[in-house]
Design a protein around this motif. Structure first.
Motif, PDB file in Angstrom:
ATOM      1  N   GLY A 117      19.988  -9.951  -8.527  1.00  0.00           N
ATOM      2  CA  GLY A 117      20.884 -10.617  -9.463  1.00  0.00           C
ATOM      3  C   GLY A 117      20.385 -10.568 -10.890  1.00  0.00           C
ATOM      4  O   GLY A 117      21.156 -10.301 -11.820  1.00  0.00           O
ATOM      5  N   VAL A 118      19.100 -10.804 -11.066  1.00  0.00           N
ATOM      6  CA  VAL A 118      18.519 -10.755 -12.419  1.00  0.00           C
ATOM      7  C   VAL A 118      18.593  -9.333 -12.971  1.00  0.00           C
ATOM      8  O   VAL A 118      18.917  -9.120 -14.154  1.00  0.00           O
ATOM      9  N   GLY A 119      18.314  -8.337 -12.123  1.00  0.00           N
ATOM     10  CA  GLY A 119      18.391  -6.953 -12.565  1.00  0.00           C
ATOM     11  C   GLY A 119      19.808  -6.557 -12.965  1.00  0.00           C
ATOM     12  O   GLY A 119      20.018  -5.910 -14.001  1.00  0.00           O
ATOM     13  N   THR A 120      20.778  -6.962 -12.162  1.00  0.00           N
ATOM     14  CA  THR A 120      22.179  -6.651 -12.472  1.00  0.00           C
ATOM     15  C   THR A 120      22.623  -7.341 -13.752  1.00  0.00           C
ATOM     16  O   THR A 120      23.295  -6.743 -14.596  1.00  0.00           O
ATOM     17  N   LEU A 121      22.234  -8.607 -13.901  1.00  0.00           N
ATOM     18  CA  LEU A 121      22.605  -9.343 -15.111  1.00  0.00           C
ATOM     19  C   LEU A 121      21.934  -8.734 -16.339  1.00  0.00           C
ATOM     20  O   LEU A 121      22.580  -8.588 -17.395  1.00  0.00           O
ATOM     21  N   GLY A 122      20.665  -8.370 -16.215  1.00  0.00           N
ATOM     22  CA  GLY A 122      19.977  -7.727 -17.332  1.00  0.00           C
ATOM     23  C   GLY A 122      20.633  -6.408 -17.711  1.00  0.00           C
ATOM     24  O   GLY A 122      20.778  -6.090 -18.896  1.00  0.00           O
ATOM     25  N   GLY A 123      21.061  -5.649 -16.702  1.00  0.00           N
ATOM     26  CA  GLY A 123      21.713  -4.378 -16.971  1.00  0.00           C
ATOM     27  C   GLY A 123      23.043  -4.539 -17.682  1.00  0.00           C
ATOM     28  O   GLY A 123      23.331  -3.820 -18.646  1.00  0.00           O
ATOM     29  N   ILE A 124      23.853  -5.506 -17.252  1.00  0.00           N
ATOM     30  CA  ILE A 124      25.158  -5.693 -17.884  1.00  0.00           C
ATOM     31  C   ILE A 124      25.007  -6.248 -19.294  1.00  0.00           C
ATOM     32  O   ILE A 124      25.784  -5.921 -20.191  1.00  0.00           O
ATOM     33  N   VAL A 150      34.012  -9.400 -19.314  1.00  0.00           N
ATOM     34  CA  VAL A 150      33.950 -10.854 -19.195  1.00  0.00           C
ATOM     35  C   VAL A 150      33.997 -11.283 -17.727  1.00  0.00           C
ATOM     36  O   VAL A 150      33.181 -12.097 -17.265  1.00  0.00           O
ATOM     37  N   VAL A 151      34.952 -10.738 -16.973  1.00  0.00           N
ATOM     38  CA  VAL A 151      35.103 -11.121 -15.567  1.00  0.00           C
ATOM     39  C   VAL A 151      33.910 -10.644 -14.750  1.00  0.00           C
ATOM     40  O   VAL A 151      33.387 -11.382 -13.885  1.00  0.00           O
ATOM     41  N   LEU A 152      33.442  -9.423 -14.998  1.00  0.00           N
ATOM     42  CA  LEU A 152      32.302  -8.894 -14.254  1.00  0.00           C
ATOM     43  C   LEU A 152      31.043  -9.704 -14.526  1.00  0.00           C
ATOM     44  O   LEU A 152      30.296 -10.043 -13.594  1.00  0.00           O
ATOM     45  N   ILE A 156      28.756 -12.126 -11.875  1.00  0.00           N
ATOM     46  CA  ILE A 156      27.309 -11.988 -11.696  1.00  0.00           C
ATOM     47  C   ILE A 156      26.605 -13.308 -11.990  1.00  0.00           C
ATOM     48  O   ILE A 156      25.715 -13.737 -11.240  1.00  0.00           O
ATOM     49  N   VAL A 157      27.004 -13.976 -13.073  1.00  0.00           N
ATOM     50  CA  VAL A 157      26.364 -15.238 -13.470  1.00  0.00           C
ATOM     51  C   VAL A 157      26.582 -16.307 -12.413  1.00  0.00           C
ATOM     52  O   VAL A 157      25.637 -17.012 -12.007  1.00  0.00           O
ATOM     53  N   PHE A 158      27.800 -16.453 -11.927  1.00  0.00           N
ATOM     54  CA  PHE A 158      28.084 -17.488 -10.935  1.00  0.00           C
ATOM     55  C   PHE A 158      27.412 -17.179  -9.600  1.00  0.00           C
ATOM     56  O   PHE A 158      26.994 -18.083  -8.873  1.00  0.00           O
ATOM     57  N   GLY A 159      27.314 -15.891  -9.275  1.00  0.00           N
ATOM     58  CA  GLY A 159      26.598 -15.527  -8.058  1.00  0.00           C
ATOM     59  C   GLY A 159      25.117 -15.845  -8.161  1.00  0.00           C
ATOM     60  O   GLY A 159      24.502 -16.355  -7.215  1.00  0.00           O
ATOM     61  N   LEU A 160      24.536 -15.560  -9.314  1.00  0.00           N
ATOM     62  CA  LEU A 160      23.128 -15.879  -9.533  1.00  0.00           C
ATOM     63  C   LEU A 160      22.923 -17.381  -9.574  1.00  0.00           C
ATOM     64  O   LEU A 160      21.880 -17.882  -9.132  1.00  0.00           O
ATOM     65  N   TRP A 161      23.910 -18.097 -10.063  1.00  0.00           N
ATOM     66  CA  TRP A 161      23.838 -19.561 -10.097  1.00  0.00           C
ATOM     67  C   TRP A 161      23.726 -20.129  -8.688  1.00  0.00           C
ATOM     68  O   TRP A 161      22.894 -21.008  -8.419  1.00  0.00           O
ATOM     69  N   THR A 162      24.553 -19.638  -7.762  1.00  0.00           N
ATOM     70  CA  THR A 162      24.487 -20.137  -6.386  1.00  0.00           C
ATOM     71  C   THR A 162      23.142 -19.812  -5.749  1.00  0.00           C
ATOM     72  O   THR A 162      22.614 -20.591  -4.946  1.00  0.00           O
ATOM     73  N   THR A 163      22.570 -18.655  -6.112  1.00  0.00           N
ATOM     74  CA  THR A 163      21.270 -18.273  -5.559  1.00  0.00           C
ATOM     75  C   THR A 163      20.155 -19.170  -6.077  1.00  0.00           C
ATOM     76  O   THR A 163      19.328 -19.679  -5.305  1.00  0.00           O
ATOM     77  N   LEU A 164      20.115 -19.376  -7.396  1.00  0.00           N
ATOM     78  CA  LEU A 164      19.068 -20.203  -7.979  1.00  0.00           C
ATOM     79  C   LEU A 164      19.223 -21.669  -7.584  1.00  0.00           C
ATOM     80  O   LEU A 164      18.223 -22.384  -7.430  1.00  0.00           O
ATOM     81  N   ALA A 165      20.466 -22.117  -7.404  1.00  0.00           N
ATOM     82  CA  ALA A 165      20.681 -23.505  -6.974  1.00  0.00           C
ATOM     83  C   ALA A 165      20.074 -23.740  -5.607  1.00  0.00           C
ATOM     84  O   ALA A 165      19.534 -24.823  -5.332  1.00  0.00           O
ATOM     85  N   SER A 166      20.132 -22.736  -4.744  1.00  0.00           N
ATOM     86  CA  SER A 166      19.536 -22.871  -3.415  1.00  0.00           C
ATOM     87  C   SER A 166      18.027 -23.001  -3.494  1.00  0.00           C
ATOM     88  O   SER A 166      17.405 -23.674  -2.648  1.00  0.00           O
ATOM     89  N   VAL A 167      17.417 -22.375  -4.512  1.00  0.00           N
ATOM     90  CA  VAL A 167      15.967 -22.474  -4.673  1.00  0.00           C
ATOM     91  C   VAL A 167      15.560 -23.902  -5.017  1.00  0.00           C
ATOM     92  O   VAL A 167      14.624 -24.465  -4.434  1.00  0.00           O
TER      93      VAL A 167
END
Length: 265
Positions: A117-124, A150-152, A156-167
Protein backbone atom coordinates in the motif's frame (compact mmCIF):
# COMPACT_ATOMS: atom_id res chain seq x y z
CA UNK A 1 -13.56 -31.40 1.60
CA UNK A 2 -13.77 -27.68 2.25
CA UNK A 3 -16.39 -25.79 0.26
CA UNK A 4 -16.68 -22.13 -0.55
CA UNK A 5 -18.18 -20.17 2.33
CA UNK A 6 -21.39 -18.47 1.26
CA UNK A 7 -23.48 -19.03 4.38
CA UNK A 8 -25.39 -16.01 5.72
CA UNK A 9 -23.49 -13.88 8.19
CA UNK A 10 -24.32 -14.54 11.84
CA UNK A 11 -23.88 -11.57 14.13
CA UNK A 12 -22.46 -12.03 17.59
CA UNK A 13 -24.98 -12.35 20.43
CA UNK A 14 -26.36 -8.96 21.42
CA UNK A 15 -25.14 -7.30 18.21
CA UNK A 16 -27.94 -7.97 15.73
CA UNK A 17 -27.50 -6.27 12.38
CA UNK A 18 -30.50 -4.34 11.10
CA UNK A 19 -30.60 -4.27 7.32
CA UNK A 20 -31.94 -1.00 5.96
CA UNK A 21 -33.08 -0.06 2.48
CA UNK A 22 -29.78 1.79 2.03
CA UNK A 23 -27.84 -1.37 2.90
CA UNK A 24 -29.83 -3.30 0.32
CA UNK A 25 -29.14 -0.67 -2.33
CA UNK A 26 -25.41 -0.37 -1.54
CA UNK A 27 -24.49 -3.98 -0.94
CA UNK A 28 -27.20 -5.88 -2.83
CA UNK A 29 -27.85 -3.79 -5.95
CA UNK A 30 -24.94 -1.41 -6.54
CA UNK A 31 -22.30 -4.14 -7.09
CA UNK A 32 -24.28 -5.56 -10.00
CA UNK A 33 -24.86 -2.09 -11.45
CA UNK A 34 -21.10 -1.61 -11.29
CA UNK A 35 -20.50 -4.86 -13.20
CA UNK A 36 -23.00 -3.90 -15.90
CA UNK A 37 -21.37 -0.48 -16.38
CA UNK A 38 -17.86 -1.98 -16.34
CA UNK A 39 -18.56 -4.70 -18.89
CA UNK A 40 -20.83 -2.55 -21.02
CA UNK A 41 -18.33 0.31 -20.97
CA UNK A 42 -15.48 -1.95 -22.05
CA UNK A 43 -17.55 -3.36 -24.93
CA UNK A 44 -18.60 0.12 -26.01
CA UNK A 45 -15.05 1.49 -25.77
CA UNK A 46 -13.62 -1.41 -27.74
CA UNK A 47 -16.25 -1.10 -30.46
CA UNK A 48 -16.32 2.66 -30.89
CA UNK A 49 -13.04 4.00 -29.50
CA UNK A 50 -10.25 1.56 -30.25
CA UNK A 51 -8.05 4.45 -31.33
CA UNK A 52 -8.40 5.96 -27.85
CA UNK A 53 -7.74 2.63 -26.11
CA UNK A 54 -4.31 3.70 -24.91
CA UNK A 55 -2.40 5.07 -21.93
CA UNK A 56 -1.55 8.22 -23.88
CA UNK A 57 2.03 7.80 -22.74
CA UNK A 58 3.92 10.95 -21.78
CA UNK A 59 7.35 9.32 -21.59
CA UNK A 60 8.48 11.43 -24.52
CA UNK A 61 8.10 14.59 -22.40
CA UNK A 62 9.76 13.30 -19.22
CA UNK A 63 11.30 9.92 -18.44
CA UNK A 64 13.66 10.35 -15.49
CA UNK A 65 10.98 10.47 -12.77
CA UNK A 66 8.74 8.10 -14.72
CA UNK A 67 11.37 5.35 -14.46
CA UNK A 68 10.92 5.40 -10.69
CA UNK A 69 7.25 6.26 -10.27
CA UNK A 70 5.76 3.89 -12.84
CA UNK A 71 7.38 0.61 -11.64
CA UNK A 72 6.77 1.59 -8.00
CA UNK A 73 3.09 2.13 -8.68
CA UNK A 74 2.49 -0.85 -10.96
CA UNK A 75 4.39 -3.45 -8.95
CA UNK A 76 2.82 -2.15 -5.74
CA UNK A 77 -0.61 -2.36 -7.35
CA UNK A 78 0.00 -5.95 -8.43
CA UNK A 79 0.84 -6.85 -4.83
CA UNK A 80 -2.29 -5.06 -3.61
CA UNK A 81 -4.46 -6.98 -6.11
CA UNK A 82 -2.87 -10.27 -5.02
CA UNK A 83 -3.55 -9.41 -1.38
CA UNK A 84 -7.19 -8.59 -2.11
CA UNK A 85 -7.61 -11.86 -3.97
CA UNK A 86 -6.08 -13.86 -1.12
CA UNK A 87 -8.12 -12.08 1.54
CA UNK A 88 -11.49 -11.91 -0.20
CA UNK A 89 -11.65 -15.01 -2.40
CA UNK A 90 -9.96 -17.63 -0.22
CA UNK A 91 -12.20 -18.51 2.77
CA UNK A 92 -10.76 -18.41 6.26
CA UNK A 93 -11.64 -22.09 6.71
CA UNK A 94 -9.29 -23.00 3.87
CA UNK A 95 -6.26 -21.30 5.41
CA UNK A 96 -7.07 -22.83 8.80
CA UNK A 97 -7.32 -26.25 7.17
CA UNK A 98 -3.74 -26.01 5.90
CA UNK A 99 -2.54 -24.96 9.36
CA UNK A 100 -2.33 -21.18 8.95
CA UNK A 101 -3.46 -19.51 12.15
CA UNK A 102 -5.42 -16.28 12.13
CA UNK A 103 -2.60 -14.47 13.94
CA UNK A 104 -0.05 -15.58 11.33
CA UNK A 105 -2.37 -14.58 8.50
CA UNK A 106 -3.11 -11.24 10.16
CA UNK A 107 0.59 -10.44 10.59
CA UNK A 108 1.45 -11.28 6.98
CA UNK A 109 -1.55 -9.40 5.65
CA UNK A 110 -0.59 -6.27 7.58
CA UNK A 111 3.13 -6.53 6.81
CA UNK A 112 2.90 -7.31 3.09
CA UNK A 113 -0.25 -5.25 2.62
CA UNK A 114 1.30 -2.28 4.37
CA UNK A 115 4.42 -2.37 2.19
CA UNK A 116 2.37 -2.80 -0.98
CA UNK A 117 0.00 0.00 0.00
CA UNK A 118 2.77 2.44 0.86
CA UNK A 119 4.59 1.59 -2.37
CA UNK A 120 1.46 2.07 -4.47
CA UNK A 121 0.63 5.34 -2.74
CA UNK A 122 4.19 6.60 -3.16
CA UNK A 123 4.09 5.70 -6.84
CA UNK A 124 0.81 7.49 -7.53
CA UNK A 125 2.00 10.58 -5.62
CA UNK A 126 5.14 10.72 -7.76
CA UNK A 127 3.09 10.27 -10.92
CA UNK A 128 0.75 13.11 -9.94
CA UNK A 129 3.67 15.33 -8.94
CA UNK A 130 5.37 14.64 -12.27
CA UNK A 131 2.19 15.38 -14.18
CA UNK A 132 1.64 18.64 -12.31
CA UNK A 133 5.18 19.98 -12.47
CA UNK A 134 6.15 18.93 -16.01
CA UNK A 135 4.67 21.50 -18.38
CA UNK A 136 4.01 19.37 -21.49
CA UNK A 137 2.67 16.50 -19.37
CA UNK A 138 0.32 18.81 -17.48
CA UNK A 139 -0.92 20.38 -20.71
CA UNK A 140 -1.80 16.89 -21.99
CA UNK A 141 -3.79 16.12 -18.82
CA UNK A 142 -7.55 16.12 -19.37
CA UNK A 143 -10.42 16.55 -16.90
CA UNK A 144 -11.03 12.85 -17.32
CA UNK A 145 -7.47 12.15 -16.18
CA UNK A 146 -7.83 14.39 -13.12
CA UNK A 147 -11.03 12.63 -12.07
CA UNK A 148 -9.37 9.26 -12.50
CA UNK A 149 -6.37 10.28 -10.37
CA UNK A 150 -8.63 11.56 -7.58
CA UNK A 151 -10.72 8.37 -7.40
CA UNK A 152 -7.70 6.07 -7.76
CA UNK A 153 -5.76 7.89 -5.04
CA UNK A 154 -8.80 7.86 -2.75
CA UNK A 155 -9.16 4.09 -3.19
CA UNK A 156 -5.49 3.57 -2.29
CA UNK A 157 -5.64 5.93 0.72
CA UNK A 158 -8.79 4.38 2.17
CA UNK A 159 -7.44 0.89 1.62
CA UNK A 160 -4.22 1.79 3.42
CA UNK A 161 -6.31 3.39 6.16
CA UNK A 162 -8.12 0.11 6.86
CA UNK A 163 -4.78 -1.70 6.95
CA UNK A 164 -3.09 0.72 9.35
CA UNK A 165 -6.20 0.88 11.54
CA UNK A 166 -5.91 -2.86 12.06
CA UNK A 167 -2.34 -2.38 13.29
CA UNK A 168 -3.33 0.11 15.98
CA UNK A 169 -6.43 -1.84 17.02
CA UNK A 170 -4.41 -5.02 17.47
CA UNK A 171 -6.35 -8.10 18.52
CA UNK A 172 -9.47 -5.97 18.89
CA UNK A 173 -9.38 -5.00 15.22
CA UNK A 174 -12.14 -5.98 12.84
CA UNK A 175 -11.72 -9.27 10.97
CA UNK A 176 -12.91 -8.48 7.45
CA UNK A 177 -12.69 -12.18 6.55
CA UNK A 178 -15.88 -12.67 8.58
CA UNK A 179 -17.84 -9.83 7.00
CA UNK A 180 -16.50 -8.27 3.81
CA UNK A 181 -15.05 -11.49 2.37
CA UNK A 182 -18.26 -13.59 2.72
CA UNK A 183 -20.25 -10.71 1.19
CA UNK A 184 -17.82 -10.49 -1.73
CA UNK A 185 -18.00 -14.21 -2.44
CA UNK A 186 -21.78 -14.25 -2.12
CA UNK A 187 -22.05 -11.80 -5.02
CA UNK A 188 -20.78 -14.45 -7.43
CA UNK A 189 -23.61 -16.86 -6.55
CA UNK A 190 -26.18 -14.05 -6.89
CA UNK A 191 -27.09 -14.26 -3.20
CA UNK A 192 -25.53 -11.12 -1.69
CA UNK A 193 -24.96 -11.45 2.05
CA UNK A 194 -26.05 -7.91 2.85
CA UNK A 195 -26.04 -8.47 6.62
CA UNK A 196 -22.37 -9.44 6.58
CA UNK A 197 -21.32 -6.29 4.77
CA UNK A 198 -23.60 -4.12 6.87
CA UNK A 199 -21.78 -5.39 9.98
CA UNK A 200 -18.41 -4.14 8.72
CA UNK A 201 -17.02 -0.82 10.03
CA UNK A 202 -17.49 2.45 8.17
CA UNK A 203 -13.88 2.45 6.93
CA UNK A 204 -14.50 -0.77 4.99
CA UNK A 205 -17.76 0.62 3.63
CA UNK A 206 -15.99 3.72 2.39
CA UNK A 207 -13.13 1.79 0.81
CA UNK A 208 -15.59 -0.54 -0.94
CA UNK A 209 -17.73 2.31 -2.30
CA UNK A 210 -14.71 4.18 -3.64
CA UNK A 211 -13.44 0.95 -5.16
CA UNK A 212 -16.75 0.41 -6.95
CA UNK A 213 -16.67 4.01 -8.18
CA UNK A 214 -13.22 3.33 -9.62
CA UNK A 215 -14.50 0.33 -11.57
CA UNK A 216 -17.48 2.34 -12.84
CA UNK A 217 -15.24 4.99 -14.43
CA UNK A 218 -12.56 2.49 -15.45
CA UNK A 219 -13.73 1.84 -19.06
CA UNK A 220 -13.87 5.56 -19.80
CA UNK A 221 -10.36 6.47 -18.64
CA UNK A 222 -6.79 5.61 -19.55
CA UNK A 223 -6.99 2.76 -17.02
CA UNK A 224 -8.62 0.74 -19.77
CA UNK A 225 -5.14 -0.22 -20.99
CA UNK A 226 -4.91 -2.70 -18.11
CA UNK A 227 -7.22 -5.04 -20.06
CA UNK A 228 -4.87 -5.13 -23.04
CA UNK A 229 -1.52 -5.68 -21.38
CA UNK A 230 0.93 -7.02 -24.00
CA UNK A 231 1.30 -10.42 -22.36
CA UNK A 232 1.87 -12.00 -25.79
CA UNK A 233 5.30 -10.35 -25.79
CA UNK A 234 6.38 -13.05 -23.34
CA UNK A 235 5.67 -15.79 -25.89
CA UNK A 236 6.53 -14.17 -29.22
CA UNK A 237 9.48 -15.57 -31.28
CA UNK A 238 12.92 -14.11 -30.93
CA UNK A 239 13.82 -11.18 -33.17
CA UNK A 240 17.09 -11.87 -34.98
CA UNK A 241 19.26 -8.89 -35.84
CA UNK A 242 21.98 -9.18 -38.48
CA UNK A 243 25.13 -7.17 -38.08
CA UNK A 244 26.28 -4.82 -40.84
CA UNK A 245 29.26 -5.88 -42.95
CA UNK A 246 32.28 -4.23 -41.30
CA UNK A 247 33.95 -3.68 -44.66
CA UNK A 248 31.08 -1.57 -45.96
CA UNK A 249 31.43 2.12 -45.32
CA UNK A 250 28.41 3.55 -43.56
CA UNK A 251 26.22 5.48 -45.96
CA UNK A 252 27.53 3.59 -49.01
CA UNK A 253 25.74 0.27 -48.54
CA UNK A 254 24.43 -1.21 -51.83
CA UNK A 255 20.72 -1.07 -52.56
CA UNK A 256 18.97 -4.40 -52.16
CA UNK A 257 20.16 -7.58 -50.46
CA UNK A 258 22.41 -10.43 -51.47
CA UNK A 259 19.47 -12.84 -51.59
CA UNK A 260 17.53 -10.54 -53.91
CA UNK A 261 20.57 -9.93 -56.14
CA UNK A 262 21.18 -13.68 -56.40
CA UNK A 263 17.58 -14.39 -57.43
CA UNK A 264 17.73 -11.73 -60.13
CA UNK A 265 20.71 -13.27 -61.86
Amino acid sequence: MVTLETAPFEAEPGSAVEITALDTALWGVLPYVMVVVLVGGLVWRYKYDQFGWTTRSSQLYESKMLRIASPLFHFGLLAVIAGHFFGLVIPMAWTQTVGMSQDFYHFNALFVGGIAGVGTLGGIILLIYRRRTTGPVFMATTTNDKTMYVVLTAAIVFGLWTTLASVFEGEHGHNYRETVAPWFRSLFVLQPDIAAMAAAPFSFHLHTLVGMALFVIWPFTRLVHAFTAPLHYLFRPYIVYRSRDAATRRGWAPVGTRDRDTRNR
